[in-house]
Design a protein around this motif. Structure first.
Motif, mmCIF file in Angstrom:
data_model
loop_
_atom_site.group_PDB
_atom_site.id
_atom_site.type_symbol
_atom_site.label_atom_id
_atom_site.label_comp_id
_atom_site.label_asym_id
_atom_site.label_seq_id
_atom_site.Cartn_x
_atom_site.Cartn_y
_atom_site.Cartn_z
ATOM 1 N N ASN A 183 34.536 -19.263 -32.925
ATOM 2 C CA ASN A 183 33.361 -19.878 -33.541
ATOM 3 C C ASN A 183 32.303 -18.798 -33.805
ATOM 4 O O ASN A 183 32.540 -17.607 -33.570
ATOM 5 N N GLY B 117 31.218 -16.142 -31.487
ATOM 6 C CA GLY B 117 32.179 -15.071 -31.262
ATOM 7 C C GLY B 117 33.213 -15.381 -30.196
ATOM 8 O O GLY B 117 34.029 -14.531 -29.849
ATOM 9 N N ALA C 289 33.358 -5.454 -30.441
ATOM 10 C CA ALA C 289 32.621 -6.670 -30.120
ATOM 11 C C ALA C 289 32.736 -7.066 -28.657
ATOM 12 O O ALA C 289 31.913 -7.830 -28.153
ATOM 13 N N THR D 208 29.008 -9.262 -33.282
ATOM 14 C CA THR D 208 28.913 -10.668 -32.895
ATOM 15 C C THR D 208 30.252 -11.315 -32.570
ATOM 16 O O THR D 208 30.282 -12.394 -31.991
ATOM 17 N N GLY D 209 31.347 -10.693 -32.992
ATOM 18 C CA GLY D 209 32.652 -11.057 -32.438
ATOM 19 C C GLY D 209 33.495 -12.052 -33.186
ATOM 20 O O GLY D 209 34.684 -12.190 -32.899
ATOM 21 N N GLU D 210 32.934 -12.780 -34.167
ATOM 22 C CA GLU D 210 33.745 -13.841 -34.775
ATOM 23 C C GLU D 210 34.877 -13.308 -35.645
ATOM 24 O O GLU D 210 35.758 -14.080 -36.048
#
Lengths: 421, 421
Positions: A227, A230, B103, B115-117
């Motif tokens: 999502n 992250g 991330a 942010t990792g997404e």
């Protein structure tokens, strides 16, 4: 698959979409997180025991729409709309036209029956799922306009107010809803646009939402997506292959609600537009992010140890006897062990709607879940999440709706026909 | 391609994105209209003579953002922002992180650098294209805040008012812009989100736009896509393989503007948010739709005959001596023969932003074109289109912007560095 376009298919599908059986998809799942953009061009059958778009492996793109029925609509006209929608859905899901004629055929003196932007595109795994809102049974004035109030499912009431709700009525509710999911967003948009057009004069679009990336897996063959926080999302959600659990937690069972026997084999759809304060979240330290979620960000494993699909150990204590899994973490509050064992089939999507005047992205999660009864399977859990979930500091529920989702359609019938029998 | 995720690549790419050369994409084109969702996971090189995202084969998804510089920003801080943006873009386009750490790495007591997404996702053909607006050279008060006013390209002025314009200032202009295109929308959204975050305190997001489906082909290997009027779009646009025409009509040539030599090898980006009155269009007869466009809806062939890529014959007369190609058709007014031979590299996207209070979809075309000089290659044509194009009855230009797009970046430099030399 180059022949499986709306153009090539028209002859094979015909007006009734009868060729569906030949196009059944063997396996649409994506086991590798790197193959998110699958080239799956095939069609899912439209007719069946359940509507598509529920246990169907979650497609990557979605267009959702909620409608209000027109003020003058009567029972026969509503039935006519549902029949027209069913016919169009049966064609479009098979790669065909919204109308009986394809987008490029018909009289030059008339508007085309289909708007055409998906003409060259394959079925793209399109599913179209219809739902009936509380307002269809009793309108705002308490009138039983369609003669179906006595058959309203007891569970089909407007969701209660949750303490942290900040709902926009223009992003909530609706007498009818349609969830269109596909691998290609142009195919999903085409479906909603044409169904909206078909409804002209009978139902008007109330609100709608595009989702660009799935946030749930509904098949064991699908990797867990992330999502916009992250984190992997939907790890605990049900998968289609868990057929016993799906029967227990998703489908409405015979006898569950004698007044609403027409809903057996159907489900309830909960939709929540959840705005994420992503700029604030992005400033939270990794430790805080993981503590709020209750899982590691990298692997999605419970903070109590193990790997993604291992069960969290809520009893494990760390330094000073503090639970390793925060009792107010999202996972802790949402876990079936803390919710009388209830589970949900989650089917939500990431969204971005531009930005606000302060330069913050208008982004979040369009939460969708299918459950056998929202009174047991959503409302208690959301009441606790809204009050106690640490994540609520970074969330705001801004839209909401609940719809009864009729069972699947047999060829020749229309969706929800048993309600009007 | 499962190892080409942001996770697997981090080691190979390193901080500077040096491994880019090994990941050059051989051919991303989609010759078949049925394979719109290509599984192209590779990376385009970030460094080069021109910025990516111009002659790159048009990816299917886009996130565009325009920014205002922060009031207190000085020249050094602007340069710092451009350097940080360049570094992040060089990493993200190769499947890496926005930050120097990936991330999921770094201190648990600090926010993650990315942010990792998109952590599990491959490069997905991501390109990131930066542009400089007129306001960067002279702000609204006429101040030369960054000491670059003397090097403002003569062509870089706010676009003039066109007669049918109905522009929203909140959807127009911006000192800086970023176009992020990718095969996976989550990768494009991740790029804009992280670049916005990197700009915190230095530039603030002014407006932004998601596009879900390309409406142009920039390679002869790509089939012509359809816009939301259901017609093939961009047939006449330039293709990357037409290198002589690209040099003549897209890239800024040496000597073109002595004050702006820093822009040689760059281009100008015109963006127009064009709302389509699709409900009205959908009620127009096929004959009227085709007459307005000047092409057949099915094949995109000129109404004067032939197939899609045949030239229209504007002299051909039908019954009563009436031209078969309406002189006010979109194709007639936009054709190079009627515009001093100018051509554009078009790179637009279909969009849907929900719906309005009357239940009409907020949908249209996010027009993007790259041209060597907007004074010759956009403004005259748009002046005529705005006044005379039959299609204007169904269109409304609601957003607008013009940016100078610096040439490509050499490793170790930052985008637009020559402007500050």
């Amino acid at each position: 698959m180059s022949d499986l376009s709306r153009r090539g298919l028209f002859g094979a599908v015909g007006v009734g979409g009868a060729a569906a059986g030949a196009l059944v998809l063997a396996a649409a799942g994506s086991a590798s997180p790197s193959s998110k953009e699958e080239t799956v061009s095939d069609a899912y059958p439209y007719f069946g025991v359940h509507q598509g778009g529920i246990v169907t492996p979650a497609q990557d793109r979605m267009h959702f729409a909620a409608f209000d029925t027109a003020p003058g609509l009567d029972r026969d006209a509503l039935i006519g709309l549902l029949r027209d929608w069913t016919d169009a859905a049966s064609r479009m899901t098979q790669g065909g036209s919204a109308g009986e004629l394809d987008a490029m055929s018909g009289s030059y003196d008339a508007p085309p029956e289909d708007t055409g932007e998906a003409y060259d595109l394959p079925p793209s795994g399109l599913t179209i799922t219809f739902g009936f809102g509380p307002g269809l049974f009793l309108d705002a004035a308490g009138a039983d306009r369609f003669g179906i109030a006595a058959r309203r499912p007891a569970a089909l009431e407007r969701l209660p107010h949750f303490v942290a709700d900040n709902l926009d009525p223009n992003l909530s509710d609706g007498d009818l809803c349609i969830q269109a999911c596909a691998h290609d967003p142009q195919v999903a948009v085409h479906a909603i646009r044409n169904l909206t057009r078909i409804a002209f004069g009978r139902a008007v679009l109330r609100w709608s939402q595009l989702g660009f990336g799935r946030t749930s897996s509904t098949s064991v063959d699908q990797a867990t997506p992330r999502n916009l926080f992250g984190f992997k999302d939907g790890t605990m959600g049900l998968r289609a292959e868990q057929t016993d659990l799906i029967d227990a937690h998703v489908w409405v069972q015979a006898g569950a609600d004698p007044a609403a026997d027409w809903l057996v084999g159907g489900s309830y759809m909960v939709a929540r537009k959840i705005k994420m304060q992503i700029e604030t979240w992005d400033r939270a330290p990794m430790r805080e992010q993981e503590n709020i979620v209750g899982r590691t960000k990298r692997e999605g494993a419970p903070l109590s140890g193990g790997v993604e699909f291992d069960q969290p150990d809520f009893t494990l204590e760390g330094r000073g006897g503090v639970p390793v899994m925060d009792v107010a973490s999202h996972v802790a509050i949402a876990h079936p062990d803390h919710n009388d064992g209830v589970q949900m089939l989650r089917r939500g999507y990431n969204y971005v709607d531009g930005n606000d005047q302060l330069g913050r992205l208008s982004a979040g999660l369009f939460f969708i879940a299918f459950v056998t009864d929202p009174r047991t399977h959503y409302i208690p859990m959301q009441s606790r999440l809204s009050r106690n979930d640490l994540m609520m500091e970074y969330l705001q529920h801004i839209g909401s709706g609940l719809w009864a989702v009729p069972p699947g359609v047999t060829e020749g019938e229309f969706v929800g026909q048993a309600l009007f029998a």
